[in-house]
Design a protein around this motif. Structure first.
Motif, PDB file in Angstrom:
ATOM      1  N   THR A  19      68.978  63.220  37.332  1.00  0.00           N
ATOM      2  CA  THR A  19      67.741  63.564  36.639  1.00  0.00           C
ATOM      3  C   THR A  19      66.619  63.557  37.665  1.00  0.00           C
ATOM      4  N   TRP A  20      65.784  64.573  37.591  1.00  0.00           N
ATOM      5  CA  TRP A  20      64.689  64.714  38.557  1.00  0.00           C
ATOM      6  C   TRP A  20      63.349  64.674  37.833  1.00  0.00           C
ATOM      7  N   GLY A  21      62.371  64.121  38.527  1.00  0.00           N
ATOM      8  CA  GLY A  21      61.011  64.206  38.047  1.00  0.00           C
ATOM      9  C   GLY A  21      60.430  65.576  38.356  1.00  0.00           C
ATOM     10  N   GLN A  22      59.207  65.764  37.926  1.00  0.00           N
ATOM     11  CA  GLN A  22      58.576  67.078  38.070  1.00  0.00           C
ATOM     12  C   GLN A  22      58.022  67.296  39.473  1.00  0.00           C
ATOM     13  N   GLY A  23      57.931  66.242  40.236  1.00  0.00           N
ATOM     14  CA  GLY A  23      57.406  66.346  41.597  1.00  0.00           C
ATOM     15  C   GLY A  23      55.926  66.045  41.653  1.00  0.00           C
ATOM     16  N   ILE A  24      55.510  65.513  42.803  1.00  0.00           N
ATOM     17  CA  ILE A  24      54.100  65.204  42.993  1.00  0.00           C
ATOM     18  C   ILE A  24      53.732  65.536  44.432  1.00  0.00           C
ATOM     19  N   LEU A  25      52.570  66.137  44.586  1.00  0.00           N
ATOM     20  CA  LEU A  25      52.146  66.619  45.896  1.00  0.00           C
ATOM     21  C   LEU A  25      51.480  65.500  46.691  1.00  0.00           C
ATOM     22  N   VAL A  26      51.919  65.376  47.926  1.00  0.00           N
ATOM     23  CA  VAL A  26      51.284  64.476  48.903  1.00  0.00           C
ATOM     24  C   VAL A  26      50.812  65.336  50.065  1.00  0.00           C
ATOM     25  N   THR A  27      49.528  65.239  50.364  1.00  0.00           N
ATOM     26  CA  THR A  27      48.945  66.016  51.455  1.00  0.00           C
ATOM     27  C   THR A  27      48.323  65.066  52.451  1.00  0.00           C
ATOM     28  N   ILE A  28      48.744  65.193  53.702  1.00  0.00           N
ATOM     29  CA  ILE A  28      48.198  64.357  54.767  1.00  0.00           C
ATOM     30  C   ILE A  28      47.374  65.247  55.687  1.00  0.00           C
ATOM     31  N   SER A  29      46.099  64.981  55.692  1.00  0.00           N
ATOM     32  CA  SER A  29      45.194  65.833  56.454  1.00  0.00           C
ATOM     33  C   SER A  29      43.906  65.077  56.745  1.00  0.00           C
ATOM     34  N   SER A  30      43.343  65.378  57.893  1.00  0.00           N
ATOM     35  CA  SER A  30      42.040  64.788  58.218  1.00  0.00           C
ATOM     36  C   SER A  30      40.918  65.718  57.802  1.00  0.00           C
TER      37      SER A  30
END
Length: 115
Positions: free
Chosen positions: A104-115
């Motif tokens: 079973t998978w979740g819907q996903g969540i965005l992680v953005t690493i940026s300065s």
């Protein structure tokens, strides 16, 4: 039908930290293992971290020493503590739970690493 809901993503600076949560609709100890995967733009999905029912953890090489997976059985939730974040950690992160061959998978969540 098991449901997994991720939270905690967003924007962070390089060198910073974020904590992701994945809440399950069932007792997490019913699962053989739970974990986090990610898919970066233009790349294949990769393992980030796993924790099995016995508490044994496993990490992808790119996150070893920086990320920590943990769980709270009382809250039916697993966590991913992400430290020393890098731009290459930018991805959609997915929570996954497995019972035998059933995933079973979740819907996903965005992680953005940026300065």
């Amino acid at each position: 039908q098991v449901q997994l809901v991720e939270s905690g993503g967003g924007l962070a600076q390089p060198g910073g930290s974020l904590r992701l949560s994945c809440s399950a609709s069932e007792n997490i100890f019913f699962f053989n293992d739970m974990g986090w995967y990610r898919r970066a733009p233009g790349k294949e999905r990769e393992l980030v971290a796993l924790i099995n029912v016995g508490g044994v953890t496993n990490y992808g090489d790119s996150v070893k020493g920086r990320f920590t997976i943990s769980r709270d059985g009382a809250k039916n939730t697993i966590y991913l503590q992400m430290n020393y974040l890098k731009s290459e950690d930018t991805a959609v992160y997915y929570c996954r739970a497995r019972v035998a061959s059933r995933e079973t998978w979740g819907q996903g969540i965005l992680v953005t690493i940026s300065s």
